[in-house]
Design a protein around this motif. Structure first.
Motif, PDB file in Angstrom:
ATOM      1  N   ILE A  59       1.753  11.741  -5.247  1.00 22.71           N
ATOM      2  CA  ILE A  59       2.990  12.088  -5.962  1.00 22.71           C
ATOM      3  C   ILE A  59       3.429  10.925  -6.845  1.00 22.71           C
ATOM      4  O   ILE A  59       3.195   9.760  -6.526  1.00 22.71           O
ATOM      5  CB  ILE A  59       4.123  12.532  -5.004  1.00 22.71           C
ATOM      6  N   LYS A  60       4.084  11.250  -7.954  1.00 22.48           N
ATOM      7  CA  LYS A  60       4.376  10.250  -8.989  1.00 22.48           C
ATOM      8  C   LYS A  60       5.394   9.202  -8.542  1.00 22.48           C
ATOM      9  O   LYS A  60       5.495   8.137  -9.161  1.00 22.48           O
ATOM     10  CB  LYS A  60       4.867  10.951 -10.253  1.00 22.48           C
ATOM     11  N   ASP A  61       6.143   9.476  -7.473  1.00 23.58           N
ATOM     12  CA  ASP A  61       7.135   8.517  -6.984  1.00 23.58           C
ATOM     13  C   ASP A  61       6.494   7.247  -6.432  1.00 23.58           C
ATOM     14  O   ASP A  61       7.169   6.241  -6.224  1.00 23.58           O
ATOM     15  CB  ASP A  61       7.966   9.138  -5.846  1.00 23.58           C
ATOM     16  N   ILE A  62       5.198   7.290  -6.163  1.00 24.33           N
ATOM     17  CA  ILE A  62       4.524   6.176  -5.489  1.00 24.33           C
ATOM     18  C   ILE A  62       3.631   5.421  -6.468  1.00 24.33           C
ATOM     19  O   ILE A  62       2.681   5.983  -7.014  1.00 24.33           O
ATOM     20  CB  ILE A  62       3.687   6.711  -4.304  1.00 24.33           C
ATOM     21  N   PRO A  63       3.909   4.123  -6.725  1.00 20.42           N
ATOM     22  CA  PRO A  63       3.044   3.335  -7.618  1.00 20.42           C
ATOM     23  C   PRO A  63       1.690   3.039  -6.971  1.00 20.42           C
ATOM     24  O   PRO A  63       1.548   3.117  -5.744  1.00 20.42           O
ATOM     25  CB  PRO A  63       3.841   2.042  -7.832  1.00 20.42           C
ATOM     26  N   ASP A  64       0.705   2.693  -7.788  1.00 20.93           N
ATOM     27  CA  ASP A  64      -0.679   2.538  -7.315  1.00 20.93           C
ATOM     28  C   ASP A  64      -0.851   1.466  -6.239  1.00 20.93           C
ATOM     29  O   ASP A  64      -1.686   1.608  -5.349  1.00 20.93           O
ATOM     30  CB  ASP A  64      -1.620   2.232  -8.487  1.00 20.93           C
ATOM     31  N   ASN A  65      -0.096   0.375  -6.331  1.00 17.95           N
ATOM     32  CA  ASN A  65      -0.287  -0.709  -5.360  1.00 17.95           C
ATOM     33  C   ASN A  65       0.685  -0.618  -4.168  1.00 17.95           C
ATOM     34  O   ASN A  65       0.857  -1.569  -3.414  1.00 17.95           O
ATOM     35  CB  ASN A  65      -0.147  -2.069  -6.034  1.00 17.95           C
TER      36      ASN A  65
END
Length: 401
Positions: free
Chosen positions: A97-103
Motif C-alpha cells: 500500500i502507498k502509505d508505506i515507504p520502501d525502506n
C-alpha cells in the motif's frame, strides 16, 4: 523512522472447533473480558511503533473496527482481502500500500498470540532494526519450555557478531524428534516476521513473481474508503495461495533469528488454553461458582461462547459417575495427581501436564485411586454446557437415573 506494525487478522481458528459449522475465530474469543486481538493492539502501543495496518477480510471488518475503537486506536489502515489466499499474498499486499515507504521497517504480528514480558520483546525488535537490509528477514524464535509437536522449530548459527542465522526449519516434529531438536538448541518458530518493505518486494520478485504482479495489481486497483483498502478481487484471485514460510522463507538464504526466552503461546489448542487458565486461575475464582459433590468439588472459572472452563478437585478414592454427553465434547488437563480415566473401553492413567480429549457421546469417567487429591482443568465445548447434559450409567453415590 518508526516501525510499522502489521497485524494479520484473517485466520478462521477452525482447530479449536472441529466438526462445527459455526465457530469463532480465535483472535476474537472473549476469554474473560479480553481477546487475543485486543492484547495484540495493546502491545503495539509502544513508543517504537507507528500507526498499525490490519490485514483481514470483509467477514471480520466489523469486529476489527470494534476492537480498534475499544482500544482507542484512531489512526490505522485496514487492508481487506477479497478471498483467503494464506499468509504470502496477505503479507505482500499489505506491504504494497502507498502509505508505506520502501525502506519502512515492518513488524508482522499474528492477531492471535499471547505474549508476556512485552518490554523484552519490544526491546529485541528495536535492537535489530539497524540490521535490516533490502534482502534479509528476521523471524522470532521462542525458547521451548517443553517438547511440543504443535509448533515448528528452527536451528541457528552465529554470524557477524550477535546475528543468529537460521540454518534449518523443522516442521511440527513428533515429540521424540522435538526433544532432539531442543537438545541442539532449537527454538519454536513463532510465525512473526520483521523486515523492510523493499526486502518483501525483492524476495517476492525473485521467488514468487506471479504472486508479486497479481498482488501489486490488486493494490493498484483497490478502492479506498474510510481508512480501508478493498483489494481488487479479480487480480487477487490470481495470486498463488501459499504461506509466507513456503513461498519465501524456504527459498531465501538471508533469514536471521531473534531468539527470545519469554512466555508465549498461540493458544492453538484447548490444552494450551487450559494451561493459560491454570496459570491465571486466581483472577477467575469466585466462591459462588464452587460446587461440592460426593467425589470432591468443581469450580466454574469462565463461561464463554459455547465453552466452559472448570477446575475439578477429586478427593482421594473419589469416583465420578460413568457418563456421556449428547451436546458437548471435553478436554481435560491433569494439573495434580494421577488420574485414572475410563474412555469407552480403555483405561488410561494421566499424569500432571498430560491432556486427553473426550469426544461427543463417548462414555467416560474419572477416578482417583490414590491417597492424594487429583486436580483437572476441563474445557467443555458444545451447544449445551449444563449439568442436565449428563447421561449416567454407573454411580457409586446412587445418582443413576
Amino acid at each position: 523512522m518508526k516501525i510499522r506494525p502489521v497485524i494479520l487478522c484473517g485466520g478462521a481458528g477452525t482447530r479449536l472447533w472441529p466438526n462445527q459449522k459455526k465457530h469463532q475465530a480465535k483472535q476474537f474469543i472473549n476469554f474473560g473480558n479480553w481477546t487475543l486481538l485486543g492484547k495484540t493492539l495493546e502491545r503495539i502501543k509502544g513508543s517504537i511503533f507507528d500507526n498499525p495496518v490490519i490485514s483481514t477480510n470483509a467477514k471480520y471488518l466489523k469486529q476489527v473496527k470494534q476492537h480498534l475503537k475499544k482500544h482507542k486506536i484512531k489512526k490505522y489502515k485496514i487492508v481487506l482481502e477479497p478471498a483467503k489466499k494464506n499468509t504470502a499474498p496477505a503479507i505482500l499486499s499489505t506491504a504494497l500500500i502507498k502509505d508505506i515507504p520502501d525502506n519502512q521497517p515492518l513488524m508482522f504480528f499474528s492477531s492471535d498470540h499471547l505474549i508476556e514480558k512485552v518490554n523484552i520483546f519490544n526491546n529485541a525488535i528495536y535492537k535489530n532494526k539497524s540490521n535490516l537490509t533490502d534482502q534479509n528477514i528476521f523471524i522470532f524464535g521462542i525458547k521451548p519450555k517443553s517438547p511440543s509437536s504443535e509448533y515448528g522449530y528452527f536451528l541457528t548459527k552465529k554470524v557477524n557478531g550477535n546475528i543468529n542465522k537460521v540454518t534449518k526449519f523443522i516442521e511440527k516434529p513428533k515429540e521424540v524428534k522435538a526433544k532432539q531438536v531442543i537438545k541442539k538448541n532449537g527454538y519454536w518458530n513463532s510465525g512473526m516476521f520483521f523486515l523492510r518493505k523493499d526486502s518483501i518486494i525483492n524476495n517476492f520478485k525473485k521467488y514468487q513473481l506471479k504472486t508479486f504482479k497479481n498482488c501489486l495489481d490488486a493494490v493498484n486497483k483497490a478502492k479506498y474508503k474510510s481508512n480501508t483498502y478493498y483489494l481488487n478481487k479479480s487480480s487477487f484471485l490470481k495470486a498463488t495461495a501459499k504461506s509466507f514460510d513456503y513461498a519465501i522463507l524456504e527459498k531465501t538464504k538471508q533469514i536471521n533469528a531473534i531468539k527470545l526466552d519469554i512466555p508465549w503461546s498461540d493458544l492453538g489448542s484447548w490444552k494450551e488454553i487450559l494451561k493459560m487458565y491454570d496459570k491465571n486461575k486466581r483472577k477467575y475464582i469466585k466462591k459462588k461458582n464452587i460446587y461440592y459433590r460426593p467425589w470432591g468439588k468443581y469450580t466454574n472459572l469462565f463461561e464463554g461462547n459455547e465453552f466452559l472452563i472448570k477446575e475439578l478437585y477429586v478427593k482421594p478414592k473419589g469416583i465420578l459417575s460413568l457418563q456421556k454427553h449428547h451436546h458437548r465434547a471435553e478436554h481435560w488437563l491433569v494439573t495434580q495427581g494421577n488420574a485414572k480415566i475410563t474412555l469407552n473401553k480403555d483405561i488410561i492413567i494421566k499424569k500432571p501436564g498430560e491432556h486427553i480429549f473426550i469426544p461427543l457421546e463417548a462414555i467416560h469417567r474419572i477416578q482417583n485411586p490414590s491417597k492424594k487429591p487429583v486436580k483437572i482443568f476441563e474445557a467443555q465445548v458444545g451447544s449445551i454446557l449444563k449439568e442436565s447434559d449428563i447421561v449416567r450409567y454407573q454411580d457409586v453415590y446412587g445418582r443413576v437415573i
